[in-house]
Design a protein around this motif. Structure first.
Motif, PDB file in Angstrom:
ATOM      1  N   ASP A  91       0.823  -1.210   0.000  1.00  0.00           N
ATOM      2  CA  ASP A  91       0.000   0.000   0.000  1.00  0.00           C
ATOM      3  C   ASP A  91       0.855   1.257   0.000  1.00  0.00           C
ATOM      4  O   ASP A  91       0.556   2.229  -0.695  1.00  0.00           O
ATOM      5  CB  ASP A  91      -0.930   0.016   1.217  1.00  0.00           C
ATOM      6  N   ILE A  92       1.923   1.229   0.783  1.00  0.00           N
ATOM      7  CA  ILE A  92       2.825   2.389   0.815  1.00  0.00           C
ATOM      8  C   ILE A  92       3.473   2.553  -0.563  1.00  0.00           C
ATOM      9  O   ILE A  92       3.527   3.653  -1.120  1.00  0.00           O
ATOM     10  CB  ILE A  92       3.894   2.238   1.923  1.00  0.00           C
ATOM     11  N   GLY A  93       3.920   1.438  -1.120  1.00  0.00           N
ATOM     12  CA  GLY A  93       4.558   1.456  -2.437  1.00  0.00           C
ATOM     13  C   GLY A  93       3.615   1.972  -3.516  1.00  0.00           C
ATOM     14  O   GLY A  93       4.016   2.715  -4.408  1.00  0.00           O
ATOM     15  N   ARG A  94       2.358   1.583  -3.404  1.00  0.00           N
ATOM     16  CA  ARG A  94       1.359   2.039  -4.369  1.00  0.00           C
ATOM     17  C   ARG A  94       1.183   3.554  -4.273  1.00  0.00           C
ATOM     18  O   ARG A  94       1.081   4.246  -5.290  1.00  0.00           O
ATOM     19  CB  ARG A  94       0.029   1.342  -4.080  1.00  0.00           C
ATOM     20  N   TRP A  95       1.167   4.065  -3.037  1.00  0.00           N
ATOM     21  CA  TRP A  95       1.055   5.510  -2.842  1.00  0.00           C
ATOM     22  C   TRP A  95       2.266   6.223  -3.446  1.00  0.00           C
ATOM     23  O   TRP A  95       2.141   7.254  -4.121  1.00  0.00           O
ATOM     24  CB  TRP A  95       0.906   5.858  -1.342  1.00  0.00           C
ATOM     25  N   VAL A  96       3.471   5.655  -3.209  1.00  0.00           N
ATOM     26  CA  VAL A  96       4.704   6.267  -3.727  1.00  0.00           C
ATOM     27  C   VAL A  96       4.643   6.350  -5.253  1.00  0.00           C
ATOM     28  O   VAL A  96       4.920   7.402  -5.847  1.00  0.00           O
ATOM     29  CB  VAL A  96       5.962   5.473  -3.276  1.00  0.00           C
ATOM     30  N   ILE A  97       4.233   5.253  -5.884  1.00  0.00           N
ATOM     31  CA  ILE A  97       4.161   5.217  -7.355  1.00  0.00           C
ATOM     32  C   ILE A  97       3.172   6.277  -7.860  1.00  0.00           C
ATOM     33  O   ILE A  97       3.481   7.057  -8.764  1.00  0.00           O
ATOM     34  CB  ILE A  97       3.746   3.799  -7.834  1.00  0.00           C
ATOM     35  N   MET A  98       1.999   6.314  -7.235  1.00  0.00           N
ATOM     36  CA  MET A  98       0.966   7.247  -7.670  1.00  0.00           C
ATOM     37  C   MET A  98       1.410   8.700  -7.481  1.00  0.00           C
ATOM     38  O   MET A  98       1.277   9.531  -8.382  1.00  0.00           O
ATOM     39  CB  MET A  98      -0.329   6.961  -6.895  1.00  0.00           C
ATOM     40  N   ASP A  99       1.987   8.991  -6.313  1.00  0.00           N
ATOM     41  CA  ASP A  99       2.363  10.382  -6.042  1.00  0.00           C
ATOM     42  C   ASP A  99       3.569  10.820  -6.874  1.00  0.00           C
ATOM     43  O   ASP A  99       3.635  11.967  -7.332  1.00  0.00           O
ATOM     44  CB  ASP A  99       2.627  10.597  -4.551  1.00  0.00           C
ATOM     45  N   ALA A 100       4.522   9.917  -7.076  1.00  0.00           N
ATOM     46  CA  ALA A 100       5.689  10.259  -7.902  1.00  0.00           C
ATOM     47  C   ALA A 100       5.232  10.582  -9.326  1.00  0.00           C
ATOM     48  O   ALA A 100       5.693  11.554  -9.928  1.00  0.00           O
ATOM     49  CB  ALA A 100       6.697   9.111  -7.895  1.00  0.00           C
ATOM     50  N   CYS A 101       4.303   9.777  -9.855  1.00  0.00           N
ATOM     51  CA  CYS A 101       3.811  10.019 -11.220  1.00  0.00           C
ATOM     52  C   CYS A 101       2.985  11.303 -11.289  1.00  0.00           C
ATOM     53  O   CYS A 101       3.046  12.043 -12.266  1.00  0.00           O
ATOM     54  CB  CYS A 101       3.011   8.821 -11.719  1.00  0.00           C
ATOM     55  N   ARG A 102       2.219  11.562 -10.231  1.00  0.00           N
ATOM     56  CA  ARG A 102       1.446  12.801 -10.176  1.00  0.00           C
ATOM     57  C   ARG A 102       2.378  14.015 -10.250  1.00  0.00           C
ATOM     58  O   ARG A 102       2.166  14.934 -11.047  1.00  0.00           O
ATOM     59  CB  ARG A 102       0.630  12.866  -8.872  1.00  0.00           C
ATOM     60  N   GLN A 103       3.429  13.975  -9.463  1.00  0.00           N
ATOM     61  CA  GLN A 103       4.342  15.120  -9.453  1.00  0.00           C
ATOM     62  C   GLN A 103       5.100  15.229 -10.773  1.00  0.00           C
ATOM     63  O   GLN A 103       5.299  16.319 -11.296  1.00  0.00           O
ATOM     64  CB  GLN A 103       5.288  15.023  -8.252  1.00  0.00           C
ATOM     65  N   LEU A 104       5.492  14.066 -11.314  1.00  0.00           N
ATOM     66  CA  LEU A 104       6.195  14.056 -12.597  1.00  0.00           C
ATOM     67  C   LEU A 104       5.370  14.738 -13.690  1.00  0.00           C
ATOM     68  O   LEU A 104       5.920  15.432 -14.548  1.00  0.00           O
ATOM     69  CB  LEU A 104       6.502  12.604 -13.015  1.00  0.00           C
TER      70      LEU A 104
END
Ligand code: C2E
Ligand code: MG
Ligand code: MG
Ligand code: MG
Length: 288
Positions: free
Chosen positions: A89-102
């Motif tokens: 779940d943490i990893g999923r959040w990291v992926i989503m937020d990193a892509c959002r910022q990108l």
């Protein structure tokens, strides 16, 4: 194990098993809480192309500002999250937020996302990456995942298949902390990577130890033979940078070229200036 602990206890106070379990359980509860309450943030550290000095992307590094403990380092809570199953779940959040910022950055920049062993073993990883890329409308080629050598140890066939699936959707794969695991060279033989991130320990020693320097030069040579980008981690001094340039290393990361910064707090302005500079560079020079 008990005997070893017993001996240590004679020297210094070591909390009993019950206390340590309770402490751990607190952290697990707080991690659950953090997931629900936007308790995590991402810091971004620049990745710089050595031949041009251009920032080509940023590595996302998770930060946890705990309500009472303050900043808890990932080296402390990621292993706990892995053990209690929260890492997905943490990893999923990291992926989503990193892509959002990108999606808000200049289009030549990439983002590198750390992925732990448990994520690599799960079917969900490819799905989470695909979802984040689609939701934020970014090119898959701008996303890179970083995996450590320890994540490659068991079930090599399945891991190789996962890496292939990830690369087929266009996402790049980097081998993180290269040289710290066991049989590092066989990993370069058995799996396909786009980038080798040479561990900081090699970089630190190369400046004064000719043997480390020879090993570093060898790794860069192997990377060239394989057509894989070589990237040195933890560059802190000008001398280290010069050595790396001399041996033809492709990319660097480290406090010398940029510390991790957290957009959204006091450092946001500096971060935006960095991005604007990178964009201006690109406009002058074209894509790296
Ligand atoms: P890593 O992926 O190898 O990240 C590099 C670590 O070295 C980062 O520590 C970074 O802040 C630090 N660093 C960068 N430049 C320098 C330098 O010049 N000198 C020194 N001494 N250190 C430098 P950080 O952020 O504490 O992260 C530690 C580790 O935690 C990471 O190592 C990574 O394995 C893990 N991690 C961080 N974020 C995530 C995440 O979102 N997911 C997962 N699974 N693991 C993460
Ligand atoms: Mg990393
Ligand atoms: Mg690393
Ligand atoms: Mg490292």
């Amino acid at each position: 194990e008990a005997k070893r602990l017993g001996r240590r206890r004679a020297q210094a106070y070591v909390p009993g098993l019950a206390e340590r379990l309770a402490e751990r359980q607190h952290i697990v509860d707080d991690l659950h809480e953090a997931l629900q309450t936007a308790g995590f943030t991402l810091a971004f550290q620049p990745v710089v192309q050595l031949s041009t000095g251009i920032t080509t992307g940023y590595e996302a590094l998770i930060r946890w500002n705990h309500p009472t403990r303050g900043w808890v380092p990932p080296a402390l809570f990621i292993p706990i999250a892995e053990e209690c199953g929260l890492i997905e779940d943490i990893g999923r959040w990291v992926i989503m937020d990193a892509c959002r910022q990108l999606s808000g950055w200049s289009s030549h920049l990439h983002v590198a996302i750390n992925v732990s062993a448990a994520q690599l073993k799960s079917e969900a990883l490819v799905h989470h990456l695909t979802q984040a890329i689609l939701v934020h409308g970014i090119a898959a080629e701008r996303v890179e995942i970083e995996i450590t050598e320890t994540a490659l140890i068991d079930d090599a066939d399945r891991t190789a298949a996962t890496i292939d699936r990830i690369r087929r959707i266009g996402v790049k794969v980097a081998l993180d902390d290269f040289g710290t695991g066991q049989s590092s060279l066989s990993h370069l033989r058995d799996f396909k990577f786009d980038r080798i991130k040479i561990d900081r320990s090699f970089v630190v020693r190369a400046g004064f130890d000719p043997r480390s320097m020879a090993v570093l030069r060898g790794i860069v040579g192997v990377g060239k033979e394989l057509g894989v980008l070589t990237h040195a981690e933890g560059v802190e001094t000008r001398d280290q940078l010069d050595l790396l340039r001399m041996i033809g290393c492709d990319a660097v990361q480290g406090y010398l070229v940029g510390r991790p910064v957290t957009p959204g707090n006091e450092q946001i302005e500096r971060f935006e200036r960095v991005l604007q500079k990178a964009t201006a560079h690109r406009e002058r020079r074209g894509p790296p």
